[in-house]
Design an enzyme around this catalytic site. Structure first.
Site, PDB file in Angstrom:
ATOM      1  N   GLN A 345      14.782   4.240  21.161  1.00  0.00           N
ATOM      2  CA  GLN A 345      15.973   5.041  21.488  1.00  0.00           C
ATOM      3  C   GLN A 345      15.970   5.432  22.973  1.00  0.00           C
ATOM      4  OE1 GLN A 345      18.181   5.368  19.152  1.00  0.00           O
ATOM      5  NE2 GLN A 345      19.620   6.854  19.965  1.00  0.00           N
ATOM      6  N   GLY A 348      17.494   2.956  25.260  1.00  0.00           N
ATOM      7  CA  GLY A 348      18.922   2.668  25.153  1.00  0.00           C
ATOM      8  C   GLY A 348      19.156   1.212  24.789  1.00  0.00           C
ATOM      9  N   GLU A 372      -0.231  -4.787   1.605  1.00  0.00           N
ATOM     10  CA  GLU A 372      -1.456  -4.111   1.143  1.00  0.00           C
ATOM     11  C   GLU A 372      -1.144  -2.779   0.448  1.00  0.00           C
ATOM     12  OE1 GLU A 372      -5.039  -4.349   3.520  1.00  0.00           O
ATOM     13  OE2 GLU A 372      -4.202  -6.069   4.565  1.00  0.00           O
ATOM     14  N   GLU A 376       5.072   3.664  -1.390  1.00  0.00           N
ATOM     15  CA  GLU A 376       5.250   4.250  -2.732  1.00  0.00           C
ATOM     16  C   GLU A 376       3.981   4.073  -3.568  1.00  0.00           C
ATOM     17  OE1 GLU A 376       7.308   2.315  -1.078  1.00  0.00           O
ATOM     18  OE2 GLU A 376       9.007   3.639  -0.781  1.00  0.00           O
TER      19      GLU A 376
HETATM   20  N1  COS Z   1     -11.770   0.697  -6.883  1.00  0.00           N
HETATM   21  C1  COS Z   1     -12.390   0.338  -8.024  1.00  0.00           C
HETATM   22  N2  COS Z   1     -11.757   0.302  -9.232  1.00  0.00           N
HETATM   23  C2  COS Z   1     -10.459   0.628  -9.248  1.00  0.00           C
HETATM   24  C3  COS Z   1      -9.738   1.003  -8.099  1.00  0.00           C
HETATM   25  C4  COS Z   1     -10.458   1.039  -6.875  1.00  0.00           C
HETATM   26  N3  COS Z   1      -9.854   1.395  -5.741  1.00  0.00           N
HETATM   27  N4  COS Z   1      -8.463   1.268  -8.435  1.00  0.00           N
HETATM   28  C5  COS Z   1      -8.361   1.082  -9.749  1.00  0.00           C
HETATM   29  N5  COS Z   1      -9.561   0.683 -10.246  1.00  0.00           N
HETATM   30  C6  COS Z   1      -9.882   0.422 -11.657  1.00  0.00           C
HETATM   31  C7  COS Z   1      -9.516   1.606 -12.542  1.00  0.00           C
HETATM   32  O1  COS Z   1     -10.564   2.550 -12.581  1.00  0.00           O
HETATM   33  C8  COS Z   1      -9.294   0.938 -13.875  1.00  0.00           C
HETATM   34  O2  COS Z   1     -10.559   0.667 -14.473  1.00  0.00           O
HETATM   35  P1  COS Z   1     -10.856   0.977 -16.030  1.00  0.00           P
HETATM   36  O3  COS Z   1      -9.874   0.133 -16.798  1.00  0.00           O
HETATM   37  O4  COS Z   1     -12.277   0.539 -16.206  1.00  0.00           O
HETATM   38  O5  COS Z   1     -10.614   2.430 -16.211  1.00  0.00           O
HETATM   39  C9  COS Z   1      -8.678  -0.409 -13.503  1.00  0.00           C
HETATM   40  O6  COS Z   1      -9.090  -0.659 -12.142  1.00  0.00           O
HETATM   41  C10 COS Z   1      -7.156  -0.402 -13.588  1.00  0.00           C
HETATM   42  O7  COS Z   1      -6.681   0.591 -12.708  1.00  0.00           O
HETATM   43  P2  COS Z   1      -5.231   1.280 -12.872  1.00  0.00           P
HETATM   44  O8  COS Z   1      -5.068   1.686 -14.309  1.00  0.00           O
HETATM   45  O9  COS Z   1      -5.094   2.323 -11.834  1.00  0.00           O
HETATM   46  O10 COS Z   1      -4.267   0.035 -12.597  1.00  0.00           O
HETATM   47  P3  COS Z   1      -2.683  -0.061 -12.489  1.00  0.00           P
HETATM   48  O11 COS Z   1      -2.252  -1.300 -13.153  1.00  0.00           O
HETATM   49  O12 COS Z   1      -2.046   1.232 -12.916  1.00  0.00           O
HETATM   50  O13 COS Z   1      -2.422  -0.325 -10.913  1.00  0.00           O
HETATM   51  C11 COS Z   1      -2.037   0.191  -8.564  1.00  0.00           C
HETATM   52  C12 COS Z   1      -2.709   0.540  -9.928  1.00  0.00           C
HETATM   53  C13 COS Z   1      -0.514   0.351  -8.585  1.00  0.00           C
HETATM   54  C14 COS Z   1      -2.639   1.208  -7.640  1.00  0.00           C
HETATM   55  C15 COS Z   1      -2.411  -1.254  -8.121  1.00  0.00           C
HETATM   56  O14 COS Z   1      -1.747  -2.221  -8.909  1.00  0.00           O
HETATM   57  C16 COS Z   1      -2.105  -1.516  -6.644  1.00  0.00           C
HETATM   58  O15 COS Z   1      -2.890  -1.164  -5.761  1.00  0.00           O
HETATM   59  N6  COS Z   1      -0.953  -2.154  -6.351  1.00  0.00           N
HETATM   60  C17 COS Z   1      -0.614  -2.569  -4.985  1.00  0.00           C
HETATM   61  C18 COS Z   1      -1.166  -3.908  -4.736  1.00  0.00           C
HETATM   62  C19 COS Z   1      -1.186  -4.312  -3.321  1.00  0.00           C
HETATM   63  O16 COS Z   1      -1.693  -3.624  -2.470  1.00  0.00           O
HETATM   64  N7  COS Z   1      -0.615  -5.495  -3.071  1.00  0.00           N
HETATM   65  C20 COS Z   1      -0.613  -6.074  -1.794  1.00  0.00           C
HETATM   66  C21 COS Z   1      -1.324  -7.384  -1.838  1.00  0.00           C
HETATM   67  S1  COS Z   1      -2.206  -7.754  -0.411  1.00  0.00           S
HETATM   68  S2  COS Z   1      -0.851  -7.998   0.939  1.00  0.00           S
END
Ligand code: COS
Length: 389
Positions: A345, A348, A372, A376
């Protein structure tokens, strides 16, 4: 670039030396770099950058010491410092460095001795370009929705499916690929990780994807691609956690890259504020400009504090820094977007002219709020970790 943060207690003398080394190398290390928006040109520039970064010794920070790395273990503060400096000067240089780390991170964390010894030294020396293949057309933020399959067949795994938004897709020598290795159709369980060489029969580049800040990006297909059984990373079914552990390390480095872009934007804004004359004064004499600069400087310091806190926690306390890395990634990328917008900004009309530094930064920062783990997703992770306590 503001250097006062190097006196913060997060750093050791080695980190300060590394910052000096980067400062000394960058002005000449990136000289003569070819620029251009075509896929072929961007590919060539990225290959060139990996070579330059390897010759300067920086890619050694992407792997552990026993396999040609600079330090005994992956050091988050070094990764952050390198990304911050590279991003300040050249977004593609940051990209080329980051991908060597992200693409090989799961091998460093969970690979067998044989896989580590085969792949990691080549990554450190710039002889192999790495990629991380997690997202799918129907599974981006929701990793557990992935559909790609891995079927065991004798002494091989057979991969079928599609991955998309794969950085380095098209130029990588190998991909760390996540796929469903059992019959569970959704959720985190049943996902495994594999190392797949780019020349594996059945692996093809389905589409090269062009984006606002050009870098190698592709959709990749696997049609009965057979890989040796030994290319499984860690335990069968341990792929989801391995992906999350890898992202825990590299998300704070995305924050550092955003910080580098933001610091550059502030420096551009400061020189503009001093030189641009208007209303009988300089831009910087106007209180509205001063308010913008005050806000920008504070957004940068708050991002820097969260970034290096997350990196320090992982390095020094050896604790899982999931929450801290998510806070850093969210804050630094969102803050950088605001800082860069304010800087543009102040330029300009000139700010939106193709080729201007602020125009380039404006395009570069956008994807960091998405890849990554979008902002959200970071909010979700922070909330879940906070509610555990
Ligand atoms: N380290 C170790 N274990 C992990 C962890 C971490 N940071 N995060 C989650 N886990 C484990 C959990 O403890 C769980 O284990 P148990 O089943 O033994 O309890 C398991 O993994 C599943 O975790 P969770 O239930 O949280 O999974 P969800 O499906 O709800 O997903 C998010 C969680 C949304 C956080 C995940 O899918 C995510 O990070 N999404 C974004 C992906 C991303 O960054 N994509 C970009 C690609 S690279 S450009």
């Amino acid at each position: 670039m503001d250097r006062t943060y190097l006196d913060w207690p997060f750093f050791s003398p080695e980190h300060r030396d590394l910052a000096r080394e980067l400062d000394a190398w960058l002005p000449h290390g990136l000289k003569g770099l070819a620029h251009g928006h075509t896929t072929g040109r961007v590919d060539a520039t990225c290959r060139d950058l990996v070579q330059r970064l390897a010759q300067a010794g920086f890619t050694r920070y992407a792997v552990p010491g026993a396999y040609g790395g600079a330090l005994a273990t992956l050091d988050s503060r070094s990764l952050c410092m390198i990304r911050e400096h590279l991003a300040y000067h050249e977004g593609l240089a940051d990209f080329a460095f980051a991908m060597q780390g992200l693409g090989s991170g799961a091998i460093s964390l969970a690979g067998s001795e044989a896989l580590k010894a085969d792949y990691l030294p080549r990554v450190a020396q710039g002889r192999a370009i790495a990629a991380f293949a997690l997202s799918e057309p129907e599974a981006g933020s929701d990793v557990g929705a992935m559909a790609m399959s891995a079927r065991r067949d004798g002494d091989a795994w057979v991969l079928d499916g599609e991955k998309t938004w794969i950085s380095n897709g098209g130029i990588a020598d190998f991909y760390v690929v996540f796929a469903r290795s059992d019959s569970i159709s959704r959720g985190a369980k049943g996902i495994s990780a594999f190392v797949v060489d780019a020349n594996t029969p059945g692996l093809s580049i389905a589409e090269r994807i062009e984006v606002i800040a050009p870098h190698p990006l592709a959709r990749i297909r696997f049609d009965s691609a057979r890989i040796p059984a030994t290319h499984l990373l860690g335990e069968e079914g341990g792929g989801f956690k391995l992906a999350m552990q890898t992202l825990d390390i590299f998300r704070s480095s995305v924050a550092a890259a955003a910080l580098g872009f933001a610091r550059r934007a502030l420096d551009e804004a400061l020189s503009r504020a001093k030189s641009r004359r208007m209303f009988g004064a300089t831009l910087g004499d106007l209180q509205l400009t001063q308010a913008a600069i005050g806000e920008m400087a504070t957004l940068i310091d708050s991002a820097a504090l969260l970034t290096y806190r997350a990196a320090w926690q992982r390095d020094m306390l050896g604790e899982r820094a999931t929450r801290e890395a998510a806070m850093a990634k969210m804050t630094a990328t969102e803050n950088a977007q605001i800082v860069i917008d304010r800087a543009l900004q102040m330029f300009g009309g000139q700010g939106v002219k193709s080729g201007e530094t602020v125009e380039k930064l404006y395009r570069e920062i956008r994807a960091l709020r998405i890849y990554e783990g979008a902002t959200e997703v970071q909010k979700l992770i922070i909330a879940r970790e906070t509610m555990k306590g």
